[in-house]
Design an enzyme around this catalytic site. Structure first.
Site, short mmCIF file in Angstrom:
data_model
loop_
_atom_site.label_atom_id
_atom_site.label_comp_id
_atom_site.label_asym_id
_atom_site.label_seq_id
_atom_site.Cartn_x
_atom_site.Cartn_y
_atom_site.Cartn_z
CG ASP A 32 11.30 -1.26 22.38
OD1 ASP A 32 12.05 -1.04 23.13
OD2 ASP A 32 10.19 -0.86 22.69
CG ASN A 33 16.75 0.44 22.51
OD1 ASN A 33 15.69 0.60 22.92
ND2 ASN A 33 17.85 1.51 22.37
CE LYS A 92 23.55 8.03 18.96
NZ LYS A 92 24.51 7.11 19.52
N GLY A 103 14.59 6.67 5.49
CA GLY A 103 15.12 6.17 4.61
C GLY A 103 14.65 4.79 4.10
CE LYS A 106 14.93 8.64 -1.76
NZ LYS A 106 16.01 7.89 -2.16
CB ALA A 115 5.02 8.84 17.93
CE1 TYR A 146 9.76 12.72 24.06
CE2 TYR A 146 8.59 14.72 24.88
CZ TYR A 146 8.59 13.25 24.43
OH TYR A 146 7.48 12.46 23.97
CE LYS A 150 8.95 12.06 20.50
NZ LYS A 150 8.85 10.96 19.76
#
Length: 323
Positions: A32-33, A92, A103, A106, A115, A146, A150
């Site tokens: 989490d940032n 972003k 990525g 993968k 989510a 938003y 999504k």
């Protein structure tokens, strides 16, 4: 021991997911940032030997050493107050962040659950909303940052599944509530409870005839958990189909809190959905899932949580550093 990466780990849903996977014997990496998350939601896990936390922005390259079995991507602002203040970051994390995590999935040969949200349906012309409904979204409206983040997230996830063979799952989350929500984040449940506990009148937008369907967080987490371990790759609605108007819900909160405020009305925000109710037939069929906790019971648990907040927490205005 299997290893799971949960992004948005310090947020409302992410922190509950961390609890669930720790409880079920996984090694959990929380990421989490902290732009909208709060470490207090997961500080009880720091002493656990099978929990680790990375303060990292997933829109930048994501590296996790060693093997990784599962990824749950829950990093995103989720309340109108947040994503209207930080629209670029919201876009972003849904695009670059999702690309980075797909990525990683993968590279690690890991299964990833994304989510998504009922907001992909926009202000729906179909009611209740089924997974095959394409939605009614204003791409350039204030909520588009938003909603479209999504919708893109779902598209790139399916592309990685189709073209790279990545094991993907997509959950469309409807209105959820419970402990660890932020009081002043603009969502209906904490907004009403906060106003009631502070002795303020409850603010309803429009005439209050718009509907919502509220799912208690424990039910939602169970649905997400079952979806992750299912074989179903297409989007699945997870939510409570018990629909109520916002006006009636405000009266429920006043009765629940035993307060004597009145309801006041303000203009309806642009593109605010007038109806929101999940069709959960797919979840019942594929996951053998449906919510177990009714709104009266869940709201009592939630109210008890908010009553434990300090007077300072209850009265402070929402201030986040979005720089």
């Amino acid at each position: 021991m299997q290893k799971v990466l949960i992004t948005g780990a310090a947020g409302f849903l992410g922190s509950h997911l961390c609890d669930r996977f720790i409880k079920d014997g996984f090694h959990v990496i929380g990421m989490d940032n902290l732009i909208t998350g709060d470490l207090k939601n997961i500080e009880h896990l720091f002493k656990h030997e099978h929990f680790e936390f990375y303060n990292h922005d997933v829109t930048k390259f994501v590296h996790v050493p060693g093997e990784l079995d599962y990824i749950l991507h829950f990093a995103s602002p989720a309340s109108p107050i947040d994503y209207l203040k930080i629209p670029i970051q919201t876009l972003k994390v849904g695009s670059l962040g999702t690309h980075n995590l797909l990525g990683l999935a993968k590279e690690k040969n890991a299964r990833i659950l994304i989510a998504s949200t009922s907001e992909v349906y926009g202000d729906p012309l179909v009611h209740p909303q089924t997974e095959d409904y394409y939605g009614n979204v204003n791409t350039i409206g204030p909520r588009g940052v938003y909603d479209e983040a999504k919708r893109f997230q779902e598209s790139i996830t399916m592309a990685y599944h189709t073209y790279h063979g990545v094991e993907t799952r997509i959950v469309r989350i409807f209105n959820t509530y419970g402990p660890r929500m932020r009081l002043n984040d603009g969502r209906v449940v904490p907004a009403f409870i906060g106003q009631a506990l502070r002795g303020e009148d409850l603010t309803v937008f429009g005439e209050g005839l718009q509907t919502r369907s509220f799912c208690y967080v424990d039910d939602l987490i169970e649905g997400i958990y079952r979806l992750l371990f299912s074989d179903y790759v297409y989007p699945v609605n997870i939510g409570n189909p018990n629909e109520i108007t916002i006006r009636d819900f405000a009266e429920e909160i006043i009765k629940l809190t035993g307060t004597s405020q009145k309801v006041i009305y303000k203009d309806l925000p642009v593109n605010d959905p007038l109806q929101r109710q999940p069709d959960i037939s797919k979840a019942k069929e594929v996951l053998d899932w449906e919510p177990k906790i009714n709104r009266q019971e869940g709201m009592k648990y939630t109210l008890d949580y908010f009553k434990e907040l300090s007077t300072e927490e209850l009265h402070k205005s929402e201030h986040r550093d979005f720089s």
